[in-house]
Enzyme design. Sequence first.
Site, PDB file in Angstrom:
ATOM      1  N   ASP A 245      33.454  63.556  14.056  1.00  0.00           N
ATOM      2  CA  ASP A 245      34.927  62.611  14.230  1.00  0.00           C
ATOM      3  C   ASP A 245      34.731  61.055  13.590  1.00  0.00           C
ATOM      4  OD1 ASP A 245      36.601  61.188  15.765  1.00  0.00           O
ATOM      5  OD2 ASP A 245      36.044  61.982  17.810  1.00  0.00           O
ATOM      6  N   GLY A 287      44.462  63.498  11.198  1.00  0.00           N
ATOM      7  CA  GLY A 287      45.315  64.055   9.945  1.00  0.00           C
ATOM      8  C   GLY A 287      45.539  63.120   8.961  1.00  0.00           C
ATOM      9  N   ASP A 308      44.806  61.941  19.530  1.00  0.00           N
ATOM     10  CA  ASP A 308      44.193  62.747  20.698  1.00  0.00           C
ATOM     11  C   ASP A 308      45.696  63.283  21.676  1.00  0.00           C
ATOM     12  OD1 ASP A 308      42.039  61.792  19.529  1.00  0.00           O
ATOM     13  OD2 ASP A 308      41.294  61.066  21.650  1.00  0.00           O
TER      14      ASP A 308
HETATM   15  C1  GLA Z   1      38.123  60.969  19.600  1.00  0.00           C
HETATM   16  C2  GLA Z   1      38.401  62.307  19.490  1.00  0.00           C
HETATM   17  C3  GLA Z   1      38.436  63.034  21.071  1.00  0.00           C
HETATM   18  C4  GLA Z   1      36.973  62.830  21.690  1.00  0.00           C
HETATM   19  C5  GLA Z   1      36.575  61.274  21.860  1.00  0.00           C
HETATM   20  C6  GLA Z   1      35.285  61.071  22.290  1.00  0.00           C
HETATM   21  O1  GLA Z   1      39.081  60.472  20.485  1.00  0.00           O
HETATM   22  O2  GLA Z   1      39.710  62.714  19.151  1.00  0.00           O
HETATM   23  O3  GLA Z   1      38.680  64.489  20.761  1.00  0.00           O
HETATM   24  O4  GLA Z   1      36.103  63.767  20.896  1.00  0.00           O
HETATM   25  O5  GLA Z   1      36.921  60.676  20.326  1.00  0.00           O
HETATM   26  O6  GLA Z   1      35.161  59.759  22.245  1.00  0.00           O
END
Ligand code: GLA
Length: 504
Positions: A245, A287, A308
């Site tokens: 991430d 993206g 998200d």
């Molecule tokens: C981001 C990701 C989520 C989740 C959070 C965790 O927002 O897009 O899917 O993994 O981090 O902190």
Amino acid sequence: MILPGMAHMYATGQQATEIRTPKAADAPRIHGPEIYGVRPGHPFLYRIPCTGIRPIRFSARHLPASLKLNRRTGIITGKAPGKYGEFAVELKAESAYGEDSRIFKIVVGDTIGLTPQMGWNDWYTFYSHVTAEDIRNAADAMIASGMADFGYQYVDIDDCWAREPGSGDPQLSGPARDAQGDILPNARFPDMPNLVNHIHSLGLKAGIYSSPGPFTCAHFEGSYRHEAADARRFAQWGFDLLKYDWCSYGQIAKDETRTSLQAPYRKMGGIIAGLDRDVVLNMCQYGMGDVWRWGRQAGGNSWRTTGDLGLAKDNSLPGFYSIGFANAEHNLYAGPGGWNDPDYILIGTVGDARHQDSGVRQTQLTPEEQYSYMSMWSLMAAPLFFSGDMTKLDPFTRNVLCNAEVIDIDQDPLGKQAGVVRKTSAEFILAKPLEDGSLAVGLFNLTTSPRAIRVNWSDLGISGQPMVRDVWRQHDLGSFATAYSTKVPAHGVDLVRLVPKEAQ
Ligand code: GLA
């Protein structure tokens, strides 16, 4: 009484809700992908998804000699053959109620993730409170609820398993790494190998999470400057998937050119490719830089295409629609080994991303919206990760998540993502070509009243008089000469499979 094959009603709070998925038959029926990729010589673990009353006796003909099947559990373990090749294994399941068999093609090669991953991720249930016990319970529930019998397989730990530098919470504080620089779990994960072993003992796979930046999105320890050590550690612990991430990598990246956006993923992708086990790489960077164009080259097996879902704004429609509409545009980039990821399936009993401490509650989506959500994700060949509370699965939620014919559309071995046939403010139509020559078509009503939606065969580029099958209810509707027209409930979907004469 509920008869097999009959739609039945399930009473939720305010309304009677139709359960469309027919009850699974007593006789065994094998589900899951028909094709499965593994790298040469790597550890192999696969639990044959199969419904029906147990005990069931499993067998497998033409299984490579390096693999072993547990006839009682249906779990295949061992090491993949050392050389590239394809193995058409004939799986069989027998019980006092009947039997079923199907060909399961194991492809030993460089590509894993030949069909979209399916499983569960803890984020939208546990957020920063997650513990090893929660993960273990979810894995147990994946088996006990029968979800694993439909192909759900990965049990993923999201953010917040590591230490949180500077935390005032004694469970989360302490050095983030040991003297060798290896990353340490926080006190809520006292024995990571044991947890992963438990997941594996059920025939399921385990996923973990990190960030290429110094910190994760929730400000826990990230992998920056420790990429190789962390990948090695995750592999030693036995993990089968890494969600990587972007988060604080924004502080490290020099600029927003594609090269800079790609750098951390190319790095981790390269490291993962050199590990001695298969680890699926789920890229999470929302993206940026049109990731769908290059995610696969960077080593990704899937890539989030949007922000998200749990934070997506509800305008006139719930948030999953806007995410789905955006994801649908990138259909040409998805295929075996690399999938567009529109984020998790947030239904059932699930937490609110805007109020992460407020616990879980029943989804606010209507039943029709939930059918639309699951249909859209399956048509888009999306990874299918439920992120609600696994231990609180109610019959309606299970009916949405566990319809074998809907899942077959997602898992179809051709690996095509549906194309957009029509998009207006009132109607959305997606069509996904399937390996047997059929076409899966979803007709979505975006309005707040029931609506007649019609699609002509000429709109779909097909001819002949296909058999039209209602996928959710799993029954044939008959042959149609030139078009299909149907009344779709408000925010609902009609998901059909158009089966040409040759494939019937
Ligand atoms: C981001 C990701 C989520 C989740 C959070 C965790 O927002 O897009 O899917 O993994 O981090 O902190």
